[in-house]
Design a protein around this motif. Structure first.
Motif, PDB file in Angstrom:
ATOM      1  N   VAL A  83       0.733  -1.159  -0.029  1.00  0.00           N
ATOM      2  CA  VAL A  83       0.041   0.053  -0.026  1.00  0.00           C
ATOM      3  C   VAL A  83       0.848   1.256  -0.176  1.00  0.00           C
ATOM      4  O   VAL A  83       0.635   2.253  -0.729  1.00  0.00           O
ATOM      5  CB  VAL A  83      -0.744  -0.004   1.093  1.00  0.00           C
ATOM      6  N   GLY A  84       1.978   1.152   0.898  1.00  0.00           N
ATOM      7  CA  GLY A  84       2.747   2.442   1.037  1.00  0.00           C
ATOM      8  C   GLY A  84       3.615   2.544  -0.559  1.00  0.00           C
ATOM      9  O   GLY A  84       3.661   3.695  -0.815  1.00  0.00           O
ATOM     10  N   GLY A  85       3.972   1.879  -1.203  1.00  0.00           N
ATOM     11  CA  GLY A  85       4.575   1.891  -2.508  1.00  0.00           C
ATOM     12  C   GLY A  85       3.786   2.461  -3.525  1.00  0.00           C
ATOM     13  O   GLY A  85       4.108   3.204  -4.460  1.00  0.00           O
ATOM     14  N   LEU A  86       2.246   2.057  -3.499  1.00  0.00           N
ATOM     15  CA  LEU A  86       1.407   2.548  -4.520  1.00  0.00           C
ATOM     16  C   LEU A  86       1.262   4.048  -3.923  1.00  0.00           C
ATOM     17  O   LEU A  86       0.934   4.870  -4.846  1.00  0.00           O
ATOM     18  CB  LEU A  86      -0.054   1.761  -4.500  1.00  0.00           C
ATOM     19  N   HIS A 109       2.653  15.658  -5.829  1.00  0.00           N
ATOM     20  CA  HIS A 109       2.698  16.208  -4.673  1.00  0.00           C
ATOM     21  C   HIS A 109       3.909  16.013  -3.851  1.00  0.00           C
ATOM     22  O   HIS A 109       4.823  14.844  -3.834  1.00  0.00           O
ATOM     23  CB  HIS A 109       1.787  15.015  -3.839  1.00  0.00           C
ATOM     24  N   PRO A 110       4.468  16.990  -3.422  1.00  0.00           N
ATOM     25  CA  PRO A 110       5.729  17.186  -2.641  1.00  0.00           C
ATOM     26  C   PRO A 110       5.941  16.578  -1.463  1.00  0.00           C
ATOM     27  O   PRO A 110       7.092  16.210  -0.811  1.00  0.00           O
ATOM     28  CB  PRO A 110       6.184  18.580  -2.799  1.00  0.00           C
ATOM     29  N   GLY A 111       4.750  15.798  -0.925  1.00  0.00           N
ATOM     30  CA  GLY A 111       4.998  15.234   0.482  1.00  0.00           C
ATOM     31  C   GLY A 111       5.544  14.021   0.444  1.00  0.00           C
ATOM     32  O   GLY A 111       5.962  13.345  -0.386  1.00  0.00           O
ATOM     33  N   ARG A 112       6.292  13.696   1.931  1.00  0.00           N
ATOM     34  CA  ARG A 112       6.894  12.745   1.889  1.00  0.00           C
ATOM     35  C   ARG A 112       5.965  11.569   2.575  1.00  0.00           C
ATOM     36  O   ARG A 112       5.203  11.655   3.587  1.00  0.00           O
ATOM     37  CB  ARG A 112       8.022  12.967   3.287  1.00  0.00           C
ATOM     38  N   ILE A 113       5.947  10.318   2.449  1.00  0.00           N
ATOM     39  CA  ILE A 113       5.255   9.370   2.748  1.00  0.00           C
ATOM     40  C   ILE A 113       6.014   8.242   3.382  1.00  0.00           C
ATOM     41  O   ILE A 113       7.090   7.680   3.061  1.00  0.00           O
ATOM     42  CB  ILE A 113       4.472   8.324   1.640  1.00  0.00           C
ATOM     43  N   VAL A 114       5.907   7.826   4.884  1.00  0.00           N
ATOM     44  CA  VAL A 114       6.403   6.995   5.822  1.00  0.00           C
ATOM     45  C   VAL A 114       5.489   5.777   6.042  1.00  0.00           C
ATOM     46  O   VAL A 114       4.505   5.976   6.426  1.00  0.00           O
ATOM     47  CB  VAL A 114       6.901   7.870   6.765  1.00  0.00           C
ATOM     48  N   THR A 115       6.057   4.812   6.080  1.00  0.00           N
ATOM     49  CA  THR A 115       5.123   3.460   6.718  1.00  0.00           C
ATOM     50  C   THR A 115       6.210   2.939   7.655  1.00  0.00           C
ATOM     51  O   THR A 115       7.263   3.053   7.984  1.00  0.00           O
ATOM     52  CB  THR A 115       5.309   2.393   5.754  1.00  0.00           C
ATOM     53  N   THR A 116       5.168   2.693   8.842  1.00  0.00           N
ATOM     54  CA  THR A 116       5.953   2.048   9.898  1.00  0.00           C
ATOM     55  C   THR A 116       4.899   1.079  10.755  1.00  0.00           C
ATOM     56  O   THR A 116       3.789   1.347  10.521  1.00  0.00           O
ATOM     57  CB  THR A 116       6.220   3.172  10.966  1.00  0.00           C
TER      58      THR A 116
END
Length: 421
Positions: free
Chosen positions: A45-48, A58-65
């Motif tokens: 899901v995070g990769g997609l 979108h310039p935002g950063r996506i973090v998964t944890t």
């Protein structure tokens, strides 16, 4: 701005991420954190999600944890969309009530109580951890049963608002019937979560012209078909009930139907397997069309609107949310959680005044509110007798023999999730 999604490994999440990407001017997220203990699923899901952001610039950063404390630390808002027990628990919620001749559904009736018992303690633990790391963060609850969960959060003193996509879905459909922009449609929406009625449809805002009579006259057949209720029922009511009212207005018919086809949980589980295969494709960088059949239509738009208003960065002035009753509906307790139009801002949600409610709806609201009182008591304190009392009070059950049999089945199917059982 940092926003955290607990349950970020859900197949719903790309719908939410797509909304964040499209509506970034309304809600300028710098960091989006997806929290989920299911590492393999979360990475898909995070990769997609990252590819959706990249495609839309979108310039935002996506973090998964998988670390909840790390994920919520410093968050401005935390959105809850978790399912304790997964689709397997939902499958059980939708089947064992049918053995007793009662509706099997994941948010109302006996199945809804089972979900509340599993969910409330988990959500309260998450909320306490949010409060320890960032007491100013808003909690937006999309986790069902939204009314009971939001009431638990507010009762524990958390900054929380509940969100459901029923109202925004109806707003979009009515706008299409009327040939106007959705923002022009203001609903006189009243009730409890999954127990609501549209008593007016106004153009331009709360004081606008009520076009509900014209809407029913011109498009009643389509609206009735969408709700799976007979057109004469809508004509006699003169309002538009949510589709969840079919469980009350046509209970026995629904039970017969549910006994002849696969459960919704089985359908969703099959869709989720297919969706996760799609999410694994490196070339996929937009939400797939199949996701629309998964449920949660317009969830992202509603979530962006609510978060933007709570965080003071925009959003619509009036939104349908789940919040404390106060004196809005005088026939309900002040601490009940109702689902109505509210003025939403950085200080929270303040319900708009509601005209006198027809006893036909007020009586059912009062009954279900009493059930929710007992359901929350059972979720917080446990005990077989509390479960039985909640089931007996529910208008979809209401007979002691059913309540006894359902209590036995609920406990048998949920012991692993109930510390007291």
């Amino acid at each position: 701005m940092k926003l955290t999604v607990v349950g970020g490994g859900s197949t719903y999440t790309p719908e939410l991420v797509d909304g964040f990407a499209r509506l970034r001017d309304t809600l300028p997220i710098e960091e989006l954190v997806l929290v989920d203990p299911a590492a393999d699923r979360l990475e898909l899901v995070g990769g997609l999600a990252r590819r959706i952001f990249a495609r839309q610039g979108h310039p935002g950063r996506i973090v998964t944890t998988g670390d909840l404390d790390r994920g919520v630390e410093g968050a401005d808002a935390v959105l809850l969309q978790l399912r304790v027990g997964g689709q397997a628990a939902r499958e059980r919620d939708e089947t064992w009530p049918l053995e007793c001749g009662c509706v099997g559904q994941e948010t109302t009736g006996a199945g809804g109580l089972a979900k509340a018992l599993r969910t409330v303690p988990v959500v309260l633990d998450i909320a306490e951890r949010v409060r320890r790391t960032n007491p100013d963060a808003w909690i937006i609850d999309f986790t069902n049963p939204v009314g009971i969960v939001t009431r638990a959060l507010l009762g524990a003193g958390h900054k929380a608002v509940g969100l459901c996509n029923v109202a925004i879905g109806l707003q979009r459909k009515f706008a299409a019937h009327l040939g106007v922009a959705p923002a022009e449609v203001h609903l006189d929406h009243v009730g409890l979560n999954h127990l609501t009625w549209e008593t007016g449809v106004r153009l331009g805002g709360p004081a606008g012209e009520d076009v509900l009579p014209k809407l029913l006259a011109d498009h009643g057949e389509l609206i009735a078909a969408d709700l799976r209720l007979p057109r004469p029922v809508l004509d006699r009511l003169g309002v538009v009930p949510s589709y969840y009212l079919r469980y009350y207005y046509a209970h026995d018919e629904v039970v017969r139907e549910l006994g002849t086809k696969p459960s919704r949980a089985a359908e969703v589980a099959a869709m989720e397997r297919e969706l996760l295969e799609m999410y694994a494709e490196p070339a996929l960088d937009e939400k797939p069309a199949l996701l629309a059949r998964r449920g949660g239509a317009f969830y992202s738009e509603a979530a962006v609107d609510l978060a933007a208003s709570l965080l003071g960065d925009g959003g619509s002035p009036y939104q349908v949310v789940n919040t404390r009753n106060g004196g809005t509906l005088p026939f309900l307790p002040a601490d009940a959680v109702i689902e109505v139009q509210a003025a939403v801002g950085p200080d929270g949600a303040v319900p708009l005044p509601v005209p006198t409610v027809d006893p036909l709806y007020a009586g059912l609201m009062a009954n279900v509110t009493a059930y929710e009182d007992l359901a929350l008591d059972a979720a917080l304190r446990g005990g077989r007798d509390r479960v039985f009392r909640a089931l007996l009070s529910h208008p979809l059950i209401g007979q002691y023999a059913y309540a006894e049999a359902l209590t036995d089945r609920l406990l048998a199917h949920n012991r692993e999730h109930l510390a007291w059982a």
